[in-house]
Scaffold this motif. Structure first.
Motif, short mmCIF file in Angstrom:
data_model
loop_
_atom_site.label_atom_id
_atom_site.label_comp_id
_atom_site.label_asym_id
_atom_site.label_seq_id
_atom_site.Cartn_x
_atom_site.Cartn_y
_atom_site.Cartn_z
N ILE A 20 26.82 -65.84 -59.03
CA ILE A 20 26.75 -64.41 -59.33
C ILE A 20 28.13 -63.82 -59.07
CG2 ILE A 20 25.72 -62.21 -58.64
CD1 ILE A 20 23.20 -63.86 -57.88
N GLU A 21 28.59 -62.98 -59.99
CA GLU A 21 29.90 -62.36 -59.82
C GLU A 21 29.88 -61.44 -58.60
OE1 GLU A 21 31.23 -60.49 -63.46
OE2 GLU A 21 30.22 -62.06 -64.62
N ASP A 23 31.39 -58.76 -57.79
CA ASP A 23 31.32 -57.31 -57.99
C ASP A 23 29.92 -56.81 -58.34
OD1 ASP A 23 31.39 -58.42 -60.56
OD2 ASP A 23 32.56 -56.78 -61.39
N LYS A 24 29.00 -57.72 -58.62
CA LYS A 24 27.61 -57.35 -58.89
C LYS A 24 26.76 -57.34 -57.62
CE LYS A 24 27.48 -58.86 -63.64
NZ LYS A 24 26.78 -59.63 -64.66
N TYR A 26 26.07 -55.71 -54.22
CA TYR A 26 26.24 -54.55 -53.35
C TYR A 26 24.85 -54.11 -52.89
CZ TYR A 26 25.31 -52.32 -57.85
OH TYR A 26 24.76 -51.98 -59.07
N ALA A 29 22.16 -53.04 -55.33
CA ALA A 29 22.03 -53.87 -56.54
C ALA A 29 20.64 -54.48 -56.63
CB ALA A 29 23.08 -54.97 -56.54
N ASP A 34 20.45 -56.12 -61.84
CA ASP A 34 21.90 -56.07 -61.67
C ASP A 34 22.52 -57.44 -61.43
OD1 ASP A 34 21.93 -53.26 -61.91
OD2 ASP A 34 21.46 -53.03 -59.78
N MET A 35 21.81 -58.27 -60.64
CA MET A 35 22.39 -59.56 -60.27
C MET A 35 21.90 -60.70 -61.15
SD MET A 35 22.27 -58.93 -56.13
CE MET A 35 22.79 -60.56 -55.70
#
Length: 82
Positions: A20-21, A23-24, A26, A29, A34-35
């Motif tokens: 998972i990137e 920046d995704k 948080y 999220a 989002d993830m």
């Protein structure tokens, strides 16, 4: 293990194991939206959490866990019970 250490470890697992990137990832999220975590990823997560933190995730415990922050809350609560 304090909350910051838990979040750092979980984030590293999400990036390294589930690709998972960063920046995704948080607190607010959504794990799914989002993830991009799907049902197959949840199977991996169960194995990873058992290996890294030493406890098994029960599916019924995860019903209310929708966000990354809630997931970290869940892990923190399990670690504090051990």
């Amino acid at each position: 293990m304090n909350r910051e250490e838990i979040e750092e470890k979980v984030k590293a697992l999400m990036v390294d194991e589930l690709e998972i990137e960063e920046d995704k990832i948080y607190s607010e999220a959504s794990l799914k939206d989002d993830m991009g975590i799907d049902s197959l990823d949840y199977v991996d997560i169960v194995v990873i959490i058992d290996r890294v933190f030493g406890f098994k995730i029960k599916p019924e415990d995860m019903t209310g866990v929708k966000t990354y922050g809630q997931f970290c809350d869940y892990i923190e609560s399990k670690l504090n019970c051990q």
